[in-house]
Design an enzyme around this catalytic site. Structure first.
Site, mmCIF file in Angstrom:
data_model
loop_
_atom_site.group_PDB
_atom_site.id
_atom_site.type_symbol
_atom_site.label_atom_id
_atom_site.label_comp_id
_atom_site.label_asym_id
_atom_site.label_seq_id
_atom_site.Cartn_x
_atom_site.Cartn_y
_atom_site.Cartn_z
ATOM 1 N N ARG A 1 10.038 18.383 13.839
ATOM 2 C CA ARG A 1 11.123 17.417 13.947
ATOM 3 C C ARG A 1 12.244 17.845 12.994
ATOM 4 O O ARG A 1 11.998 18.315 11.889
ATOM 5 C CB ARG A 1 10.652 16.000 13.602
ATOM 6 C CG ARG A 1 9.784 15.369 14.683
ATOM 7 C CD ARG A 1 10.590 15.091 15.952
ATOM 8 N NE ARG A 1 9.804 14.485 17.022
ATOM 9 C CZ ARG A 1 9.249 15.144 18.013
ATOM 10 N NH1 ARG A 1 9.362 16.472 18.061
ATOM 11 N NH2 ARG A 1 8.575 14.512 18.962
ATOM 12 N N GLU B 1 20.440 15.058 17.271
ATOM 13 C CA GLU B 1 20.430 15.727 18.576
ATOM 14 C C GLU B 1 21.083 14.848 19.642
ATOM 15 O O GLU B 1 20.761 13.660 19.712
ATOM 16 C CB GLU B 1 18.986 16.049 18.989
ATOM 17 C CG GLU B 1 18.303 17.015 18.035
ATOM 18 C CD GLU B 1 16.825 17.185 18.308
ATOM 19 O OE1 GLU B 1 16.212 18.089 17.728
ATOM 20 O OE2 GLU B 1 16.253 16.390 19.109
ATOM 21 N N HIS C 1 16.312 21.975 21.597
ATOM 22 C CA HIS C 1 15.099 21.172 21.795
ATOM 23 C C HIS C 1 14.447 21.473 23.154
ATOM 24 O O HIS C 1 14.176 20.579 23.961
ATOM 25 C CB HIS C 1 15.421 19.680 21.689
ATOM 26 C CG HIS C 1 14.241 18.869 21.258
ATOM 27 N ND1 HIS C 1 14.316 17.855 20.329
ATOM 28 C CD2 HIS C 1 12.924 18.905 21.636
ATOM 29 C CE1 HIS C 1 13.124 17.312 20.149
ATOM 30 N NE2 HIS C 1 12.265 17.942 20.938
#
Length: 311
Positions: free
Chosen positions: A234, A263, A285
């Site tokens: 993360r 993000e 991601h």
């Protein structure tokens, strides 16, 4: 049964969701704001969601809602106390992306280790055309065999990465962020030992009070100057401005990130200042998102709904 997807775009447009149409009325929204979710869940029996918050604001007017399915492992977008109060059950999915994330870990790692961006640019810029030597040695790289790979968070994904690293000839050590995990196959060490001894460090831990800001400048400073750092856990586990400083000052060799503090990437993200791809690679991601992993994910979600309704 009415099944409402609040943010179907987060799983892509290339996944076959026709199985859901066979068990009920399906309504798909690409994305939903909080206010849109409030209206869109009013008559839903099942809500399928990835990032949209599920709380009293977004589902407070839902009269028929019985099940919320999260198309992810993390459930920090769920107000579980409110769901319990309303007797609404929830499901998440674990283990669907292990192979995909492990694969991406090594994709970024080898890209950095072997300076592939430099050598690709060298050839494509035509500097290799009629060069004086058949081999260009300017960017030195090392073998993986015999090095130490340190893993932060030896869960399913961390263990898979450990097994692959071992197959490349690495000694694997790990740090348990909870202090509770024990694995008979690999040596558990404290955080400082992992940082000092490892040639390569990868993060596969969840975000919690034990990991928030774990990788700060003090941590990077303890690592080898030749170390490569990978984060597929993360984003907020890493203090981004500290990583920039560590890279610029040569405290570590390179870093690969698939997750960021904010993000999509914020304009204020300090990582934007580093343009050297031999030093830093960032992917948006996508480690979890192989087509097989996404198909597996939605197959599990479909079966969860079928099991809940005994279909």
């Amino acid at each position: 049964m009415k099944i409402v997807f609040l943010d179907s775009k987060t799983i892509g447009d290339d996944i076959d969701l026709s199985g859901f149409d066979k068990i009920g009325e399906v309504v798909k929204y690409s994305f939903s704001t909080v206010e849109e979710a409030k209206a869109r869940t009013k008559d839903a029996d099942v809500v399928v969601v990835n990032k949209v918050p599920i709380n009293e604001v977004t589902i407070g007017e839902a009269k028929n809602l019985k099940l919320v399915c999260v198309t992810a492992t993390g459930t920090n977008n769920l107000d579980k106390d409110y769901l319990d109060k309303k007797n609404i059950q929830w499901r998440n999915v674990a283990g669907y992306s292990t192979e995909s994330v492990a694969q991406h870990t090594f994709a970024m790692f080898f890209y950095l280790l072997e300076k592939l961006s430099y050598y690709d640019d060298y050839v494509k810029s035509e500097k290799y055309v009629n060069d004086v030597s058949f081999t260009h040695f300017d960017k030195v790289f090392n073998e993986v065999n015999g090095k130490t790979w340190g893993i932060i968070g030896l869960g399913n994904i961390g263990k898979r990465v450990a097994d692959i690293a071992k197959s490349f000839g690495c000694k694997v050590i790990y740090y348990s962020t909870s202090g509770k995990h024990v694995d008979k196959d690999y040596e558990r060490v404290d955080f400082e030992t992992l940082l000092i001894q490892s040639d390569f460090v990868s993060v596969h831990a969840p975000l919690n009070e034990d990991t928030l800001g774990l990788m700060n400048f003090n941590a990077f400073k303890k690592m080898k100057n030749s170390a490569i750092f990978i984060n597929v856990g993360r984003g907020p586990i890493v203090v981004e401005k500290d990583l920039v400083k560590a890279l610029n000052e040569g405290e570590i060799q390179a870093a690969g990130l698939d997750v960021l503090d904010i993000e999509p990437m914020s304009e204020a993200c300090p990582l934007r200042s580093i343009k050297d791809s031999t030093k830093l690679i960032i992917t948006p991601h996508i480690a979890w998102a192989s087509i097989e992993a996404r198909e597996r994910l939605m197959g599990i979600i479909l079966n969860q709904i079928k099991e809940f309704y005994n279909l």
